[in-house]
Design a protein around this motif. Structure first.
Motif, short mmCIF file in Angstrom:
data_model
loop_
_atom_site.label_atom_id
_atom_site.label_comp_id
_atom_site.label_asym_id
_atom_site.label_seq_id
_atom_site.Cartn_x
_atom_site.Cartn_y
_atom_site.Cartn_z
N GLY A 239 0.79 -1.23 0.00
CA GLY A 239 0.00 0.00 0.00
C GLY A 239 0.82 1.27 0.00
O GLY A 239 2.00 1.28 -0.36
N PRO A 240 0.19 2.36 0.41
CA PRO A 240 0.82 3.67 0.33
C PRO A 240 2.12 3.74 1.15
O PRO A 240 2.25 3.11 2.20
CB PRO A 240 -0.23 4.61 0.94
CG PRO A 240 -1.51 3.89 0.82
CD PRO A 240 -1.18 2.43 0.94
N PHE A 241 3.05 4.52 0.62
CA PHE A 241 4.31 4.75 1.32
C PHE A 241 4.84 6.12 0.94
O PHE A 241 4.41 6.72 -0.04
CB PHE A 241 5.35 3.66 0.99
CG PHE A 241 5.82 3.68 -0.44
CD1 PHE A 241 6.97 4.36 -0.81
CD2 PHE A 241 5.10 3.01 -1.43
CE1 PHE A 241 7.40 4.37 -2.13
CE2 PHE A 241 5.53 3.01 -2.75
CZ PHE A 241 6.68 3.70 -3.11
N THR A 242 5.77 6.59 1.74
CA THR A 242 6.43 7.86 1.45
C THR A 242 7.89 7.58 1.14
O THR A 242 8.55 6.81 1.84
CB THR A 242 6.31 8.83 2.64
OG1 THR A 242 4.92 9.10 2.86
CG2 THR A 242 7.04 10.14 2.37
N MET A 243 8.38 8.19 0.07
CA MET A 243 9.78 8.09 -0.29
C MET A 243 10.48 9.35 0.22
O MET A 243 10.08 10.48 -0.13
CB MET A 243 9.96 7.97 -1.80
CG MET A 243 11.39 7.73 -2.23
SD MET A 243 12.10 6.20 -1.63
CE MET A 243 11.35 5.02 -2.74
N VAL A 244 11.47 9.13 1.05
CA VAL A 244 12.30 10.22 1.56
C VAL A 244 13.52 10.29 0.65
O VAL A 244 14.25 9.30 0.51
CB VAL A 244 12.73 9.97 3.02
CG1 VAL A 244 13.62 11.11 3.52
CG2 VAL A 244 11.51 9.78 3.91
N ASN A 245 13.72 11.41 0.00
CA ASN A 245 14.83 11.61 -0.93
C ASN A 245 15.82 12.58 -0.29
O ASN A 245 15.50 13.76 -0.09
CB ASN A 245 14.32 12.20 -2.24
CG ASN A 245 13.28 11.33 -2.90
OD1 ASN A 245 13.61 10.38 -3.59
ND2 ASN A 245 12.01 11.64 -2.66
N LEU A 246 17.01 12.10 0.04
CA LEU A 246 18.08 12.94 0.55
C LEU A 246 19.04 13.19 -0.61
O LEU A 246 19.61 12.25 -1.16
CB LEU A 246 18.82 12.24 1.70
CG LEU A 246 17.94 11.80 2.88
CD1 LEU A 246 18.79 11.04 3.90
CD2 LEU A 246 17.24 12.97 3.52
#
Length: 137
Positions: A24-31
């Motif tokens: 399901g839904p997820f958040t991608m953290v981009n550094l």
């Protein structure tokens, strides 16, 4: 802790990431870490900074994100570190929420995304992409 910035995932990394069970839904953290100068394969726009090249990508990717049913949550330049220690700070952080792995995979494989990825590659010295499971709320 060893931290290795990379620009593009290997085929094995792509298969492992997108082959994971759908949850399901997820958040991608981009550094993000930018190059001092943009490096386009054809040598064009050498006067641009890496940040400026990446911002071209950042502006154009918004349509791809929306078309994937995803949404940008936040993005901004890193201005300080309160806790912990790193050799070098990342330059920017961007958070994007995706409805599913399939939605993200379809986005990054789309011709529209592939056409703008040249700006991402020209501007980035490296990045970390961290997937976090949305807990709801």
């Amino acid at each position: 802790m060893i931290v290795t910035n990379e620009v593009d995932p290997s085929p094995e990394q792509m298969m492992r990431f997108f082959g994971a069970p759908e949850d399901g839904p997820f958040t991608m953290v981009n550094l993000l870490k930018f190059k001092d100068r943009a490096e386009y394969e054809d040598g064009s726009d050498a006067q641009l900074s890496g940040r400026e090249a990446y911002m071209r990508y950042g502006a154009a990717v918004q349509k791809c994100i929306a078309d994937a049913g995803a949404r940008s949550i936040a993005s901004g330049m890193v201005t300080g570190l309160m806790l912990g220690e790193v050799e070098k700070l990342w330059d920017m952080v961007a958070l994007v929420e995706y409805p599913s792995l399939e939605a993200m995979k379809n986005m990054v494989m789309s011709p529209e995304y592939q056409a703008i990825a040249i700006h991402r590659k020209a501007g980035l010295a490296g990045q970390l992409n961290i997937k976090i499971k949305n807990l709801g709320g």
